[in-house]
Design a protein around this motif. Structure first.
Motif, short mmCIF file in Angstrom:
data_model
loop_
_atom_site.label_atom_id
_atom_site.label_comp_id
_atom_site.label_asym_id
_atom_site.label_seq_id
_atom_site.Cartn_x
_atom_site.Cartn_y
_atom_site.Cartn_z
N GLY A 122 2.91 12.69 6.34
CA GLY A 122 1.61 13.05 6.16
C GLY A 122 1.46 14.25 5.37
O GLY A 122 0.64 14.15 4.52
N THR A 123 2.22 15.08 5.56
CA THR A 123 2.20 16.35 4.71
C THR A 123 2.68 16.43 3.13
O THR A 123 2.55 17.49 2.61
N VAL A 124 3.16 15.05 2.78
CA VAL A 124 3.41 14.98 1.52
C VAL A 124 2.67 13.94 0.92
O VAL A 124 3.04 13.11 0.02
N LEU A 125 1.64 13.10 1.76
CA LEU A 125 0.97 12.14 1.40
C LEU A 125 1.82 10.97 0.91
O LEU A 125 2.87 10.55 1.72
N SER A 126 1.59 10.24 -0.10
CA SER A 126 2.38 8.88 -0.45
C SER A 126 3.60 9.13 -1.51
O SER A 126 4.04 8.23 -1.82
N ASN A 127 3.86 10.61 -1.40
CA ASN A 127 4.95 10.78 -2.50
C ASN A 127 6.29 10.11 -2.10
O ASN A 127 7.25 9.70 -3.00
N PRO A 128 6.80 9.89 -0.68
CA PRO A 128 7.94 9.21 -0.49
C PRO A 128 8.00 7.97 -0.71
O PRO A 128 8.91 6.85 -0.94
N MET A 171 7.13 3.43 1.79
CA MET A 171 7.00 2.50 0.66
C MET A 171 5.62 1.57 0.85
O MET A 171 5.07 1.53 1.91
N GLN A 172 5.21 1.09 -0.37
CA GLN A 172 3.82 0.38 -0.47
C GLN A 172 3.84 -1.14 -0.73
O GLN A 172 5.13 -1.35 -0.93
N ILE A 173 2.99 -1.70 -1.10
CA ILE A 173 2.76 -3.30 -1.42
C ILE A 173 3.86 -3.74 -2.54
O ILE A 173 4.43 -4.82 -2.49
N ASP A 174 3.84 -2.65 -3.52
CA ASP A 174 4.74 -3.16 -4.51
C ASP A 174 6.14 -3.24 -4.25
O ASP A 174 7.03 -4.40 -4.83
N PHE A 175 6.61 -2.35 -3.48
CA PHE A 175 7.93 -2.60 -3.14
C PHE A 175 8.30 -3.61 -1.81
O PHE A 175 8.93 -4.72 -2.06
N HIS A 176 7.33 -3.47 -0.69
CA HIS A 176 7.51 -4.05 0.57
C HIS A 176 7.21 -5.61 0.00
O HIS A 176 7.66 -6.64 1.00
N HIS A 177 6.37 -6.07 -0.63
CA HIS A 177 6.11 -7.38 -1.02
C HIS A 177 6.74 -7.90 -2.27
O HIS A 177 7.66 -8.92 -2.32
N GLY A 178 6.49 -7.14 -3.60
CA GLY A 178 7.01 -7.56 -4.78
C GLY A 178 8.56 -7.42 -4.71
O GLY A 178 9.28 -8.54 -5.25
N VAL A 179 9.16 -6.32 -4.40
CA VAL A 179 10.53 -6.03 -4.53
C VAL A 179 11.45 -6.91 -3.58
O VAL A 179 12.29 -7.43 -3.91
N THR A 180 10.72 -7.10 -2.45
CA THR A 180 11.51 -7.70 -1.27
C THR A 180 11.62 -9.30 -1.62
O THR A 180 12.50 -9.95 -1.51
N TYR A 181 10.51 -9.71 -2.60
CA TYR A 181 10.46 -11.34 -3.04
C TYR A 181 11.66 -11.18 -3.75
O TYR A 181 12.60 -12.31 -4.06
N VAL A 182 11.79 -10.42 -4.98
CA VAL A 182 12.84 -10.32 -6.02
C VAL A 182 14.06 -10.39 -5.31
O VAL A 182 15.07 -11.02 -5.57
N TRP A 240 15.10 4.57 3.75
CA TRP A 240 15.52 5.31 2.46
C TRP A 240 13.99 6.10 2.29
O TRP A 240 14.05 7.30 1.75
N ALA A 241 12.96 5.59 2.16
CA ALA A 241 11.67 6.37 1.91
C ALA A 241 11.28 7.35 2.85
O ALA A 241 10.84 8.29 2.31
N HIS A 242 11.39 7.17 3.92
CA HIS A 242 10.95 8.04 4.97
C HIS A 242 11.81 8.96 5.51
O HIS A 242 11.88 9.66 6.53
N GLN A 243 12.91 9.00 5.01
CA GLN A 243 14.02 9.72 5.45
C GLN A 243 13.89 11.55 5.64
O GLN A 243 13.00 11.93 4.63
N GLY A 244 13.98 11.85 6.74
CA GLY A 244 13.91 13.28 6.77
C GLY A 244 12.65 13.70 7.73
O GLY A 244 12.16 14.78 7.85
N PHE A 245 11.90 12.54 7.93
CA PHE A 245 10.60 12.54 8.74
C PHE A 245 10.73 11.85 9.87
O PHE A 245 11.55 10.97 9.95
N ALA A 246 9.76 12.25 11.02
CA ALA A 246 9.80 11.45 12.31
C ALA A 246 8.45 10.83 12.56
O ALA A 246 7.53 11.37 12.08
N GLY A 247 8.57 9.82 13.24
CA GLY A 247 7.27 9.12 13.58
C GLY A 247 6.53 9.62 14.51
O GLY A 247 5.93 8.90 15.40
N ILE A 248 6.48 10.73 14.95
CA ILE A 248 5.70 11.40 15.86
C ILE A 248 5.03 12.91 15.48
O ILE A 248 5.48 13.10 14.38
N SER A 249 4.10 13.36 16.42
CA SER A 249 3.48 14.57 15.72
C SER A 249 4.40 15.70 16.14
O SER A 249 4.63 15.87 17.25
#
Length: 354
Positions: free
Chosen positions: A188-194, A1-12, A141-150
């Protein structure tokens, strides 16, 4: 997720959970700051005092910088929380260790993380840790299916768009993005799609499974669960029965996910802040801003520096107010969160990552 969710939506969502404006600001700022805390190491003061801080992100989240970013202290505890196959702590998913590291939405691991945050709310940095926790929780939710390692598990091929057609646009971007034979890290293989709330898309994962993603539905589920978590935080009871989002506000959030379709997260963020200022939610109009570095930022208030990246051996003016500053407390929260995830929570699931 990006700043629109992590800041804007989180505030809401914080406001809808019952927090007042100032408290919701702290939660939302802390949540977004997870993506902006790119410096690590000692802060030296002119009176000889020292403060040690950690980074929870890398500059621009550059997935190409594999050597630097394959860092279990950053990606795993802050962005790709291991899901243990969606199973509780006394069970292991079939397969190899990588199955335990793949991020899963609202996993038992994630729920235990939220529970610990609520149980530790009495600390001075408690509400800041809530923001950090909400960042990591939402990303499950956004990063489901991916792992934080190479790892090859993160490979994605046969990308499709909302109509189920080959996504040539993303494919062409990827051709110019990756170099060499490095294994993929995170999504990374799907860039910012998630990370885009409006997107419906799909891909074939590293196991050859066809995955269909509906970001608007996933992001709405994340917002609702975050609201419940924050309602429980306010009550000081991680097991409390709480309602989550009310239908009126839930519809407003869902509508903005569908209609704010700008590619850049910063643009979407400004549109969320405009919607908040217009008072479209049940808590009424509010003025919300976010500055990560420079004047107006928490870091500037604490250290009086406008630099984005600190220079080695830089010396900062000390004030007793530093000890209760937002910036110091959010860094305390980052450290407490990482220690718990790496040294306490994940070992409970038989996961050792550092």
């Amino acid at each position: 997720m990006q700043i629109d969710f992590h800041h804007g939506v989180t505030y809401v969502v914080a406001r809808l959970a019952g927090f007042d404006h100032d408290s919701a600001n702290i939660v939302a700022y802390s949540a977004q700051y997870v993506d902006d805390a790119i410096n690590t190491g000692l802060i030296r003061f002119d009176n000889g005092a020292l403060f040690s801080r950690i980074s929870s992100a890398h500059k621009m989240l550059d997935y190409r910088n594999f050597k630097e970013l394959a860092n279990h202290y950053v990606w795993v505890p802050f962005h790709f929380l291991p899901g243990n196959g969606g199973l509780p702590a006394d069970q292991d998913p079939p397969g190899t260790f990588i199955e335990k590291l793949i991020c899963r939405p609202n996993s038992y691991v994630a729920q235990d993380m939220v529970r610990e945050c609520i149980n530790q709310r009495h600390h001075p940095y408690g509400i800041y840790r809530l923001g950090v926790t909400m960042h990591v929780y939402a990303d499950t939710w956004a990063h489901q299916g991916f792992a934080g390692i190479s790892h090859r598990v993160n490979e994605a091929t046969c990308l499709i768009d909302q109509q189920g057609q080959p996504d040539h646009k993303l494919g062409n971007r990827l051709k110019n993005f990756f170099i060499g034979e490095a294994l993929p890290l995170g999504h990374g293989t799907v860039l910012s799609n998630p990370d885009k709330p409006f997107l419906r898309w799909g891909y074939t994962n590293g196991r050859g499974e066809k995955i269909v993603r509906d970001n608007p539905s996933d992001f709405l589920a994340a917002a609702d669960c975050m609201c419940q978590a924050m309602q429980r935080y306010r009550l000081g009871n991680p097991e409390a029965m709480v309602p989550g989002l009310q239908e009126f506000d839930k519809r407003r959030i869902a509508e903005l996910f569908e209609t704010i379709r700008d590619e850049k997260g910063e643009v979407r963020h400004q549109r969320w802040l405009a919607a908040i200022a217009d008072g479209i939610f049940s808590f009424g109009p509010a003025t919300v801003t976010y500055t990560s570095k420079g004047k107006g930022s928490w870091k500037y208030e604490a250290l009086k520096t406008e630099s984005e990246v600190d220079r080695d051996h830089e010396v900062f003016p000390y004030s007793p107010a530093f000890l209760t500053s937002h910036w110091k407390l959010v860094h305390d929260a980052l450290q407490a969160h990482r220690f718990h995830i790496v040294h306490e929570l994940l070992p409970k699931y038989r996961i050792c990552i550092a």
